[in-house]
Design a protein around this motif. Structure first.
Motif, PDB file in Angstrom:
ATOM      1  N   ARG A 286     -72.793 -38.708  16.406  1.00 23.44           N
ATOM      2  CA  ARG A 286     -71.748 -37.490  16.810  1.00 23.44           C
ATOM      3  C   ARG A 286     -71.927 -38.027  18.073  1.00 23.44           C
ATOM      4  NH1 ARG A 286     -68.622 -32.543  14.004  1.00 23.44           N
ATOM      5  NH2 ARG A 286     -68.008 -33.833  11.849  1.00 23.44           N
ATOM      6  N   VAL A 287     -73.641 -37.133  18.297  1.00 20.78           N
ATOM      7  CA  VAL A 287     -74.003 -36.890  19.225  1.00 20.78           C
ATOM      8  C   VAL A 287     -74.857 -37.908  19.518  1.00 20.78           C
ATOM      9  CG1 VAL A 287     -75.212 -35.335  20.964  1.00 20.78           C
ATOM     10  CG2 VAL A 287     -72.434 -34.679  19.338  1.00 20.78           C
ATOM     11  N   ALA A 288     -75.606 -38.342  21.004  1.00 16.78           N
ATOM     12  CA  ALA A 288     -76.763 -38.899  21.440  1.00 16.78           C
ATOM     13  C   ALA A 288     -77.437 -37.905  22.122  1.00 16.78           C
ATOM     14  CB  ALA A 288     -76.343 -39.814  23.069  1.00 16.78           C
ATOM     15  N   LEU A 289     -78.980 -37.917  21.662  1.00 16.44           N
ATOM     16  CA  LEU A 289     -79.709 -36.454  21.975  1.00 16.44           C
ATOM     17  C   LEU A 289     -80.208 -37.112  23.398  1.00 16.44           C
ATOM     18  CD1 LEU A 289     -81.069 -33.798  22.500  1.00 16.44           C
ATOM     19  CD2 LEU A 289     -82.087 -34.700  20.745  1.00 16.44           C
ATOM     20  N   TRP A 290     -80.110 -36.261  24.456  1.00 19.14           N
ATOM     21  CA  TRP A 290     -80.561 -37.206  25.473  1.00 19.14           C
ATOM     22  C   TRP A 290     -82.202 -36.158  26.572  1.00 19.14           C
ATOM     23  CZ3 TRP A 290     -79.122 -38.174  30.994  1.00 19.14           C
ATOM     24  CH2 TRP A 290     -79.630 -39.181  32.227  1.00 19.14           C
ATOM     25  N   ILE A 291     -83.002 -36.010  26.507  1.00 18.62           N
ATOM     26  CA  ILE A 291     -83.932 -35.643  27.142  1.00 18.62           C
ATOM     27  C   ILE A 291     -85.197 -35.892  27.965  1.00 18.62           C
ATOM     28  CG2 ILE A 291     -86.005 -33.961  26.156  1.00 18.62           C
ATOM     29  CD1 ILE A 291     -85.499 -34.396  23.718  1.00 18.62           C
ATOM     30  N   THR A 292     -84.719 -35.185  29.081  1.00 16.49           N
ATOM     31  CA  THR A 292     -85.261 -35.848  30.110  1.00 16.49           C
ATOM     32  C   THR A 292     -86.271 -34.328  30.835  1.00 16.49           C
ATOM     33  OG1 THR A 292     -83.938 -34.584  32.035  1.00 16.49           O
ATOM     34  CG2 THR A 292     -83.669 -36.971  31.331  1.00 16.49           C
ATOM     35  N   VAL A 293     -87.638 -35.027  31.433  1.00 18.23           N
ATOM     36  CA  VAL A 293     -88.402 -34.384  31.432  1.00 18.23           C
ATOM     37  C   VAL A 293     -89.198 -34.626  32.857  1.00 18.23           C
ATOM     38  CG1 VAL A 293     -91.157 -32.930  30.789  1.00 18.23           C
ATOM     39  CG2 VAL A 293     -89.217 -34.046  29.476  1.00 18.23           C
ATOM     40  N   SER A 294     -88.457 -34.275  34.006  1.00 19.34           N
ATOM     41  CA  SER A 294     -89.105 -33.780  35.631  1.00 19.34           C
ATOM     42  C   SER A 294     -89.874 -33.769  36.008  1.00 19.34           C
ATOM     43  CB  SER A 294     -88.160 -33.346  36.518  1.00 19.34           C
ATOM     44  OG  SER A 294     -87.039 -33.676  36.342  1.00 19.34           O
ATOM     45  N   LEU A 295     -91.110 -34.509  36.447  1.00 16.38           N
ATOM     46  CA  LEU A 295     -92.846 -34.349  37.021  1.00 16.38           C
ATOM     47  C   LEU A 295     -92.711 -34.381  38.041  1.00 16.38           C
ATOM     48  CD1 LEU A 295     -94.252 -36.890  34.266  1.00 16.38           C
ATOM     49  CD2 LEU A 295     -94.017 -34.365  34.518  1.00 16.38           C
ATOM     50  N   GLN A 296     -92.830 -33.684  39.220  1.00 16.98           N
ATOM     51  CA  GLN A 296     -92.695 -32.916  40.671  1.00 16.98           C
ATOM     52  C   GLN A 296     -93.405 -32.675  41.245  1.00 16.98           C
ATOM     53  OE1 GLN A 296     -89.977 -30.604  39.524  1.00 16.98           O
ATOM     54  NE2 GLN A 296     -87.751 -32.163  40.327  1.00 16.98           N
ATOM     55  N   TRP A 297     -93.462 -33.147  42.702  1.00 18.75           N
ATOM     56  CA  TRP A 297     -94.783 -32.728  43.522  1.00 18.75           C
ATOM     57  C   TRP A 297     -94.581 -32.087  44.201  1.00 18.75           C
ATOM     58  CZ3 TRP A 297     -97.026 -33.981  48.157  1.00 18.75           C
ATOM     59  CH2 TRP A 297     -98.108 -33.827  48.442  1.00 18.75           C
ATOM     60  N   PHE A 298     -94.424 -30.534  44.721  1.00 22.87           N
ATOM     61  CA  PHE A 298     -93.736 -30.130  45.824  1.00 22.87           C
ATOM     62  C   PHE A 298     -95.204 -29.923  46.877  1.00 22.87           C
ATOM     63  CE2 PHE A 298     -91.214 -28.252  42.090  1.00 22.87           C
ATOM     64  CZ  PHE A 298     -90.115 -28.245  43.011  1.00 22.87           C
ATOM     65  N   PRO A 299     -95.070 -30.447  48.177  1.00 19.57           N
ATOM     66  CA  PRO A 299     -96.006 -31.238  49.260  1.00 19.57           C
ATOM     67  C   PRO A 299     -96.610 -29.324  49.571  1.00 19.57           C
ATOM     68  CG  PRO A 299     -94.936 -32.251  49.717  1.00 19.57           C
ATOM     69  CD  PRO A 299     -94.532 -31.627  48.393  1.00 19.57           C
TER      70      PRO A 299
ATOM     71  N   TYR B  15     -98.995 -27.084  37.926  1.00 20.41           N
ATOM     72  CA  TYR B  15     -99.524 -26.805  36.102  1.00 20.41           C
ATOM     73  C   TYR B  15     -98.700 -27.178  35.749  1.00 20.41           C
ATOM     74  CZ  TYR B  15     -99.740 -23.887  31.558  1.00 20.41           C
ATOM     75  OH  TYR B  15    -100.193 -23.765  30.427  1.00 20.41           O
ATOM     76  N   GLY B  16     -97.517 -27.924  35.891  1.00 18.18           N
ATOM     77  CA  GLY B  16     -96.319 -28.540  35.083  1.00 18.18           C
ATOM     78  C   GLY B  16     -96.903 -29.963  34.456  1.00 18.18           C
ATOM     79  N   ASN B  17     -98.218 -30.339  35.715  1.00 18.11           N
ATOM     80  CA  ASN B  17     -98.498 -31.979  35.517  1.00 18.11           C
ATOM     81  C   ASN B  17     -99.703 -31.985  35.220  1.00 18.11           C
ATOM     82  OD1 ASN B  17     -96.387 -33.103  36.550  1.00 18.11           O
ATOM     83  ND2 ASN B  17     -97.422 -32.027  39.372  1.00 18.11           N
ATOM     84  N   ARG B  18    -100.132 -30.817  35.130  1.00 15.13           N
ATOM     85  CA  ARG B  18    -101.980 -29.998  34.769  1.00 15.13           C
ATOM     86  C   ARG B  18    -102.190 -30.386  32.960  1.00 15.13           C
ATOM     87  NH1 ARG B  18    -106.240 -29.053  37.971  1.00 15.13           N
ATOM     88  NH2 ARG B  18    -106.885 -27.805  37.213  1.00 15.13           N
ATOM     89  N   VAL B  19    -100.851 -28.880  32.526  1.00 15.96           N
ATOM     90  CA  VAL B  19    -100.880 -28.829  31.150  1.00 15.96           C
ATOM     91  C   VAL B  19     -99.329 -28.835  30.432  1.00 15.96           C
ATOM     92  CG1 VAL B  19    -101.215 -26.595  30.125  1.00 15.96           C
ATOM     93  CG2 VAL B  19    -102.491 -27.617  31.746  1.00 15.96           C
ATOM     94  N   GLY B  20     -98.392 -28.450  31.142  1.00 20.67           N
ATOM     95  CA  GLY B  20     -97.411 -28.216  30.857  1.00 20.67           C
ATOM     96  C   GLY B  20     -96.988 -29.120  29.979  1.00 20.67           C
TER      97      GLY B  20
ATOM     98  N   ALA C 259     -92.298 -40.135  43.450  1.00 22.95           N
ATOM     99  CA  ALA C 259     -93.748 -41.538  43.618  1.00 22.95           C
ATOM    100  C   ALA C 259     -94.945 -40.728  43.642  1.00 22.95           C
ATOM    101  CB  ALA C 259     -92.886 -41.874  44.942  1.00 22.95           C
ATOM    102  N   ALA C 260     -95.116 -39.066  44.570  1.00 21.61           N
ATOM    103  CA  ALA C 260     -96.313 -38.955  44.853  1.00 21.61           C
ATOM    104  C   ALA C 260     -96.987 -38.784  43.374  1.00 21.61           C
ATOM    105  CB  ALA C 260     -95.528 -37.268  45.065  1.00 21.61           C
ATOM    106  N   VAL C 261     -96.213 -38.346  42.256  1.00 13.22           N
ATOM    107  CA  VAL C 261     -96.437 -38.258  40.802  1.00 13.22           C
ATOM    108  C   VAL C 261     -97.676 -39.173  40.574  1.00 13.22           C
ATOM    109  CG1 VAL C 261     -96.225 -37.228  38.514  1.00 13.22           C
ATOM    110  CG2 VAL C 261     -95.585 -35.938  40.000  1.00 13.22           C
ATOM    111  N   ALA C 262     -96.961 -39.978  40.559  1.00 13.28           N
ATOM    112  CA  ALA C 262     -97.342 -41.738  40.031  1.00 13.28           C
ATOM    113  C   ALA C 262     -98.947 -41.752  41.360  1.00 13.28           C
ATOM    114  CB  ALA C 262     -96.226 -42.695  40.445  1.00 13.28           C
ATOM    115  N   THR C 263     -99.013 -41.872  42.365  1.00  8.55           N
ATOM    116  CA  THR C 263    -100.143 -41.740  43.149  1.00  8.55           C
ATOM    117  C   THR C 263    -101.077 -40.840  42.740  1.00  8.55           C
ATOM    118  OG1 THR C 263     -98.043 -42.462  44.603  1.00  8.55           O
ATOM    119  CG2 THR C 263    -100.367 -42.180  45.925  1.00  8.55           C
TER     120      THR C 263
END
Length: 302
Positions: free
Chosen positions: A39-52, A81-86, A107-111
């Motif tokens: 019935r339902v398509a479950l779509w989980i997204t997890v954003s990886l962000q960098w705030f200068p 914290y999100g990119n290191r642990v969370g 893109a800053a996270v990928a770099t």
């Protein structure tokens, strides 16, 4: 004296004030059937962000931005914290339930953290473009938007193909969709006005809007609205239950769970996510999928 043409609007017409898509009400459309009779398509997204650390906030500061005088290490490190642990705590939670995610990545996270992006790819997670960083929003009149999008996608496509895009803070100029289409993006998550994908006109080709909710994402509920974790749990479950009921009568629906590693990845919050996932999966007739998989299944039926 007001001139005769003062109240004349040459573009006045029935419909919307843009021509990006055709008006369509969900309940009048052809029913969608997901794989395995779900019935339902479950779509989980997890954003990886960098705030200068020297964030300028032009044209505005998105949710999660740094707040105090430079250097605002308190908020900078909380986001980091999100990119290191969370994110790794979220990975373990999804693995326990046999789930994968789509990952909007600055893109800053990928770099800066290429091993993190590789860890996502190795788990079969889908990468989505998410702009350069959280201080490079998209807006009318901005300089070199085309170059910004190209650099953002190039940084991610070194790791895996990228078909989807979520603008930082869902920001767009009038040209954003056309520029994304020119970069072979298939779908965007900025338009939050439906429970199923729909067609967009962009750059002389079809682009698709995916139903990525802004109202039930963890950052909006917990940070923006200052609700507690129990309220987030209840809102996600209520959202799912209504979609599940509708799908039983009107055809398949998409249940997005938009997350941020720096929000839901804390020890006292991860249990909320696990509770929601357990509830959804106990229901049965749920198809966990990436955004690209959902789009392809939907397009095959149109």
């Amino acid at each position: 004296m007001i001139s005769d043409d003062y109240l004349r609007y040459p573009k006045r017409r029935y419909g919307m004030d843009h021509d990006r898509y055709d008006w369509s009400m969900l309940h009048t459309r052809k029913k969608v059937a997901w794989p395995n009779g779900a019935r339902v398509a479950l779509w989980i997204t997890v954003s990886l962000q960098w705030f200068p650390l020297d964030q300028q906030g032009k044209p505005f500061k998105p949710l999660g931005s740094l707040q105090t005088a430079y250097p605002d290490l308190r908020h900078y490190t909380l986001r980091d914290y999100g990119n290191r642990v969370g994110i790794y705590r979220i990975m373990k939670a999804l693995e326990r339930h046999g789930l994968k995610a789509s990952v909007p990545v600055n893109a800053a996270v990928a770099t800066r953290y290429p091993s993190l992006v590789q860890d996502c790819v190795s788990r079969g997670w889908e990468l989505l473009g998410h702009g350069l960083d959280m201080d490079h929003l998209h807006y009318e009149g901005m300089p070199d938007e085309s170059g910004l999008i190209s650099r953002s996608l190039s940084a991610l496509r070194k790791f895996a193909p990228v078909r989807g895009w979520l603008s930082p803070a869902r920001s767009e100029s009038r040209a954003t969709l056309d520029l994304l289409a020119a970069q072979d993006i298939d779908y965007v998550c900025d338009w939050v006005n439906d429970d199923l994908p729909y067609e967009l006109r962009a750059g002389g080709r079809k682009l698709y809007a995916m139903p990525h909710s802004a109202d039930i994402e963890d950052a909006t509920v917990l940070i923006g609205m200052h609700h507690d974790e129990d309220e987030l749990r209840d809102q996600l479950i209520d959202h799912f239950e209504l979609l599940y009921a509708e799908a039983g009568k009107e055809g398949g629906r998409v249940m997005p769970i938009p997350l941020h590693a720096w929000v839901i990845g804390h020890p006292y919050r991860i249990g909320t996510l696990e509770t929601v996932l357990a509830h959804i999966l106990r229901r049965g007739e749920v198809w966990p999928a990436t955004g690209a998989e959902i789009l392809d299944a939907w397009k095959a039926q149109q």
